[in-house]
Design a protein around this motif. Structure first.
Motif, PDB file in Angstrom:
ATOM      1  N   ALA A 218      -4.318 -21.696   6.177  1.00 17.98           N
ATOM      2  CA  ALA A 218      -3.169 -20.825   5.931  1.00 17.98           C
ATOM      3  C   ALA A 218      -2.697 -20.243   7.259  1.00 17.98           C
ATOM      4  CB  ALA A 218      -3.541 -19.699   4.976  1.00 17.98           C
ATOM      5  N   THR A 219      -1.396 -20.109   7.426  1.00 19.84           N
ATOM      6  CA  THR A 219      -0.853 -19.484   8.635  1.00 19.84           C
ATOM      7  C   THR A 219      -0.852 -17.976   8.435  1.00 19.84           C
ATOM      8  OG1 THR A 219       1.406 -19.727   7.785  1.00 19.84           O
ATOM      9  CG2 THR A 219       0.555 -21.478   9.185  1.00 19.84           C
ATOM     10  N   ILE A 220      -1.455 -17.247   9.377  1.00 23.26           N
ATOM     11  CA  ILE A 220      -1.656 -15.806   9.236  1.00 23.26           C
ATOM     12  C   ILE A 220      -0.974 -15.091  10.383  1.00 23.26           C
ATOM     13  CG2 ILE A 220      -3.361 -13.953   9.064  1.00 23.26           C
ATOM     14  CD1 ILE A 220      -5.366 -16.144   8.142  1.00 23.26           C
ATOM     15  N   ARG A 221      -0.112 -14.157  10.058  1.00 26.59           N
ATOM     16  CA  ARG A 221       0.570 -13.344  11.063  1.00 26.59           C
ATOM     17  C   ARG A 221      -0.040 -11.955  11.102  1.00 26.59           C
ATOM     18  NH1 ARG A 221       2.310 -12.132  15.783  1.00 26.59           N
ATOM     19  NH2 ARG A 221       4.216 -10.854  15.906  1.00 26.59           N
ATOM     20  N   HIS A 222      -0.466 -11.520  12.292  1.00 23.12           N
ATOM     21  CA  HIS A 222      -0.949 -10.158  12.501  1.00 23.12           C
ATOM     22  C   HIS A 222       0.236  -9.359  13.055  1.00 23.12           C
ATOM     23  CE1 HIS A 222      -4.633 -12.543  12.355  1.00 23.12           C
ATOM     24  NE2 HIS A 222      -5.248 -11.436  11.992  1.00 23.12           N
ATOM     25  N   ALA A 223       1.056  -8.833  12.150  1.00 21.67           N
ATOM     26  CA  ALA A 223       2.339  -8.244  12.521  1.00 21.67           C
ATOM     27  C   ALA A 223       2.172  -6.816  13.042  1.00 21.67           C
ATOM     28  CB  ALA A 223       3.283  -8.250  11.314  1.00 21.67           C
ATOM     29  N   PRO A 224       2.504  -6.554  14.305  1.00 20.89           N
ATOM     30  CA  PRO A 224       2.328  -5.207  14.843  1.00 20.89           C
ATOM     31  C   PRO A 224       3.300  -4.179  14.275  1.00 20.89           C
ATOM     32  CG  PRO A 224       3.370  -6.631  16.471  1.00 20.89           C
ATOM     33  CD  PRO A 224       2.994  -7.508  15.314  1.00 20.89           C
ATOM     34  N   ASP A 225       4.377  -4.632  13.615  1.00 22.07           N
ATOM     35  CA  ASP A 225       5.359  -3.687  13.068  1.00 22.07           C
ATOM     36  C   ASP A 225       5.141  -3.407  11.582  1.00 22.07           C
ATOM     37  OD1 ASP A 225       6.077  -6.190  12.171  1.00 22.07           O
ATOM     38  OD2 ASP A 225       8.212  -6.012  12.671  1.00 22.07           O
ATOM     39  N   VAL A 226       4.043  -3.874  11.026  1.00 19.82           N
ATOM     40  CA  VAL A 226       3.698  -3.597   9.622  1.00 19.82           C
ATOM     41  C   VAL A 226       2.571  -2.579   9.618  1.00 19.82           C
ATOM     42  CG1 VAL A 226       2.808  -4.575   7.473  1.00 19.82           C
ATOM     43  CG2 VAL A 226       4.437  -5.881   8.860  1.00 19.82           C
ATOM     44  N   MET A 227       2.860  -1.358   9.148  1.00 20.75           N
ATOM     45  CA  MET A 227       1.898  -0.266   9.299  1.00 20.75           C
ATOM     46  C   MET A 227       1.737   0.560   8.030  1.00 20.75           C
ATOM     47  SD  MET A 227       2.774   1.036  13.170  1.00 20.75           S
ATOM     48  CE  MET A 227       4.531   0.715  13.056  1.00 20.75           C
ATOM     49  N   VAL A 228       0.538   1.088   7.869  1.00 24.01           N
ATOM     50  CA  VAL A 228       0.230   1.980   6.759  1.00 24.01           C
ATOM     51  C   VAL A 228      -0.660   3.102   7.281  1.00 24.01           C
ATOM     52  CG1 VAL A 228      -1.707   0.511   6.075  1.00 24.01           C
ATOM     53  CG2 VAL A 228      -0.793   2.150   4.449  1.00 24.01           C
ATOM     54  N   SER A 229      -0.404   4.303   6.822  1.00 23.29           N
ATOM     55  CA  SER A 229      -1.219   5.460   7.183  1.00 23.29           C
ATOM     56  C   SER A 229      -2.292   5.650   6.114  1.00 23.29           C
ATOM     57  CB  SER A 229      -0.340   6.713   7.281  1.00 23.29           C
ATOM     58  OG  SER A 229      -1.118   7.867   7.492  1.00 23.29           O
ATOM     59  N   VAL A 230      -3.554   5.715   6.531  1.00 20.77           N
ATOM     60  CA  VAL A 230      -4.658   5.864   5.587  1.00 20.77           C
ATOM     61  C   VAL A 230      -5.408   7.159   5.879  1.00 20.77           C
ATOM     62  CG1 VAL A 230      -4.920   3.380   5.279  1.00 20.77           C
ATOM     63  CG2 VAL A 230      -6.238   4.538   7.052  1.00 20.77           C
ATOM     64  N   SER A 231      -6.146   7.626   4.906  1.00 21.06           N
ATOM     65  CA  SER A 231      -6.876   8.881   5.073  1.00 21.06           C
ATOM     66  C   SER A 231      -8.040   8.700   6.036  1.00 21.06           C
ATOM     67  CB  SER A 231      -7.388   9.382   3.719  1.00 21.06           C
ATOM     68  OG  SER A 231      -8.485   8.601   3.285  1.00 21.06           O
ATOM     69  N   GLY A 232      -8.376   9.777   6.706  1.00 19.79           N
ATOM     70  CA  GLY A 232      -9.528   9.772   7.593  1.00 19.79           C
ATOM     71  C   GLY A 232     -10.682  10.555   7.011  1.00 19.79           C
ATOM     72  N   ARG A 233     -10.773  10.589   5.687  1.00 20.75           N
ATOM     73  CA  ARG A 233     -11.820  11.363   5.029  1.00 20.75           C
ATOM     74  C   ARG A 233     -13.191  10.757   5.287  1.00 20.75           C
ATOM     75  NH1 ARG A 233      -9.757   9.536  -0.984  1.00 20.75           N
ATOM     76  NH2 ARG A 233     -10.412   7.369  -0.878  1.00 20.75           N
ATOM     77  N   ILE A 234     -14.197  11.597   5.186  1.00 23.23           N
ATOM     78  CA  ILE A 234     -15.574  11.122   5.380  1.00 23.23           C
ATOM     79  C   ILE A 234     -16.358  11.160   4.067  1.00 23.23           C
ATOM     80  CG2 ILE A 234     -15.631  11.752   7.812  1.00 23.23           C
ATOM     81  CD1 ILE A 234     -17.169  14.269   7.041  1.00 23.23           C
ATOM     82  N   ASP A 235     -15.659  11.428   2.959  1.00 22.39           N
ATOM     83  CA  ASP A 235     -16.283  11.370   1.632  1.00 22.39           C
ATOM     84  C   ASP A 235     -15.684  10.183   0.874  1.00 22.39           C
ATOM     85  OD1 ASP A 235     -13.779  12.538   1.490  1.00 22.39           O
ATOM     86  OD2 ASP A 235     -14.282  13.793  -0.237  1.00 22.39           O
ATOM     87  N   GLY A 236     -15.930   8.995   1.395  1.00 29.78           N
ATOM     88  CA  GLY A 236     -15.277   7.799   0.876  1.00 29.78           C
ATOM     89  C   GLY A 236     -15.791   7.345  -0.475  1.00 29.78           C
ATOM     90  N   ARG A 237     -15.085   6.345  -1.033  1.00 25.95           N
ATOM     91  CA  ARG A 237     -15.436   5.809  -2.343  1.00 25.95           C
ATOM     92  C   ARG A 237     -16.435   4.651  -2.251  1.00 25.95           C
ATOM     93  NH1 ARG A 237     -13.166   9.912  -2.642  1.00 25.95           N
ATOM     94  NH2 ARG A 237     -11.343  10.438  -3.903  1.00 25.95           N
ATOM     95  N   ALA A 238     -16.493   3.996  -1.077  1.00 24.59           N
ATOM     96  CA  ALA A 238     -17.356   2.816  -0.922  1.00 24.59           C
ATOM     97  C   ALA A 238     -18.524   3.157  -0.006  1.00 24.59           C
ATOM     98  CB  ALA A 238     -16.552   1.652  -0.346  1.00 24.59           C
ATOM     99  N   ARG A 239     -19.718   3.031  -0.528  1.00 22.41           N
ATOM    100  CA  ARG A 239     -20.896   3.267   0.301  1.00 22.41           C
ATOM    101  C   ARG A 239     -20.953   2.221   1.410  1.00 22.41           C
ATOM    102  NH1 ARG A 239     -26.450   4.103  -2.768  1.00 22.41           N
ATOM    103  NH2 ARG A 239     -25.176   5.863  -3.493  1.00 22.41           N
ATOM    104  N   GLY A 240     -21.059   2.688   2.658  1.00 16.75           N
ATOM    105  CA  GLY A 240     -21.082   1.782   3.793  1.00 16.75           C
ATOM    106  C   GLY A 240     -19.702   1.434   4.312  1.00 16.75           C
ATOM    107  N   GLY A 241     -18.644   1.992   3.714  1.00 23.81           N
ATOM    108  CA  GLY A 241     -17.288   1.700   4.135  1.00 23.81           C
ATOM    109  C   GLY A 241     -16.844   2.529   5.324  1.00 23.81           C
ATOM    110  N   MET A 242     -15.516   2.581   5.539  1.00 25.65           N
ATOM    111  CA  MET A 242     -14.979   3.249   6.716  1.00 25.65           C
ATOM    112  C   MET A 242     -15.347   4.723   6.747  1.00 25.65           C
ATOM    113  SD  MET A 242     -11.034   3.588   7.984  1.00 25.65           S
ATOM    114  CE  MET A 242     -10.690   4.986   6.909  1.00 25.65           C
ATOM    115  N   ALA A 243     -15.279   5.407   5.601  1.00 24.91           N
ATOM    116  CA  ALA A 243     -15.590   6.832   5.578  1.00 24.91           C
ATOM    117  C   ALA A 243     -17.044   7.086   5.952  1.00 24.91           C
ATOM    118  CB  ALA A 243     -15.286   7.409   4.195  1.00 24.91           C
TER     119      ALA A 243
END
Length: 383
Positions: A218-243
């Motif tokens: 599959a052809t995959i584009r890593h588009a620098p102009d496609v953005m989303v703001s996500v939370s920086g919380r440390i009480d995340g929903r996934a154990r071992g995830g970003m939080a």
């Protein structure tokens, strides 16, 4: 080719009564494009997320489909929920449509959908956007973690630049980014089906999906102009995830970098080997040039020529590369200590400068790479 029907957005949701409103309002505020439907997969919710959605749904410019699931604890994670959400979305989008996924705690930029669709118009099968921590949440994160993330991002970018210069991808030109975040992935339904959908992994389902897409070319584009703001919380929903990662690093920084990062010279060898494989697959099988190229690639990978010859004949280059990369002792992943990062950044910078000064650097190469100059919490590279 534009989608036959408006794109569909799939979102896994778990106990997001406070954040699902901003998430949906950001999707409703898209400029120049609008999703046809948004699918919300409520995964073992115990709060009033459904009520929050019901209160807002009639004011939205798209249809909202709410699917509630109660999974057994071992599989009640984002991988299972995102996979199910995208299955519903793909059925709505139909075979020639487009499905996007984001996170319930995120707010997509006003041009998120329009810029994503522009990347599809340019020939992409899938589009990866960037996930940026909400500025208010970012202020809570210690400055040293921001500094570390900037250095890690800079290093990941330089490694990716080496790949771009050695093995350029016309569908993913420079500039681009290195993120594979479930907060912003879009895919044509046909490519989604070919890759087998999002894997139901407890962690890293986004990376797993991109790897599956690569395996089927599959052809995959890593588009620098496609953005989303996500939370920086440390009480995340996934154990071992970003939080959890941020919470751990706020106490004590990890000694090792993200496991997708590697020393610059290993990255250089990896890029040259993949470029050589691409060149080999472009030659008529059995001709003298093909045999010479197969011998060279086998030497570079330190694998038997028969193994390389067998793998290269497969239907997909991505599958051949994945297997050769796994087998080759020369491409074994080597972890990078954070303490060594300044040294490796300097080395990567020298390699990039050398490649930029060498017009032929992008040509397939199967020789030695042993001599001379050519010899975060959110940011990850998986090339």
């Amino acid at each position: 080719m534009p989608p036959a029907r408006p794109p569909v957005v799939a979102i896994p949701v778990r106990n997001e009564a406070q954040r699902i409103g901003p998430c949906l309002r950001a999707l409703a505020a898209q400029q120049g494009a609008c999703p046809g439907h948004v699918v919300l997969l409520l995964n073992n919710c115990t709060d009033d997320t459904r009520g929050a959605v019901r209160a807002l749904a009639t004011s939205l410019p798209f249809g909202v489909i709410v699917a509630e699931r109660s999974y057994a604890p071992p599989v009640a994670h984002a991988g299972t929920a995102r996979r199910a959400a995208m299955q519903i979305a793909a059925a709505l989008a139909e075979p020639d449509g487009i499905v996007l996924t984001t996170d319930a705690d995120g707010r997509v930029a006003p041009d998120w959908l329009a810029n994503t669709l522009a990347a599809f118009d340019a020939g992409a099968d899938a589009v990866c956007g960037r996930a940026l921590i909400d500025p208010a949440d970012a202020r809570i994160i210690p400055a040293h973690l921001h500094d570390d993330d900037r250095m890690e991002t800079a290093y990941a970018t330089m490694l990716d630049r080496i790949h771009d210069l050695i093995d350029p991808d016309p569908h993913d030109p420079w500039p681009r980014h290195t993120e594979h975040s479930g907060a912003s992935i879009a895919v044509r339904v046909a490519a989604w089906r070919r890759a087998g959908g999002i894997p139901a992994l407890p962690l890293g389902e986004d990376r797993g999906f991109i790897r599956a897409l690569r395996q089927v070319d599959a052809t995959i584009r890593h588009a620098p102009d496609v953005m989303v703001s996500v939370s920086g919380r440390i009480d995340g929903r996934a154990r071992g995830g970003m939080a959890d990662t941020m919470a751990r690093r706020m106490v004590r920084q990890d000694e090792m970098l993200d496991d997708s990062l590697e020393p610059p010279r290993t990255c250089l060898r990896r890029a040259r080997a993949r470029a050589a494989l691409r060149g080999l697959r472009g030659l008529p099988p059995g001709c003298d040039a093909w045999h010479d190229a197969a011998d060279g690639l086998a030497a570079l990978l330190r694998l038997p020529v028969a193994t390389v010859a067998h793998m290269v004949r497969g239907r997909f280059m991505g599958m051949a590369w994945d297997r050769l990369e796994t087998l080759s002792p020369e491409l074994r992943r080597m972890p990078v200590r954070r303490a060594d990062l300044p040294m490796y950044i300097d080395e990567a910078r020298r390699i990039v400068r050398g490649l930029l000064a060498t017009p032929s650097c992008a040509l397939p190469y199967v020789g030695s790479v042993t001599g001379g100059a050519l010899s975060g919490p959110l940011t990850t590279s998986s090339r």
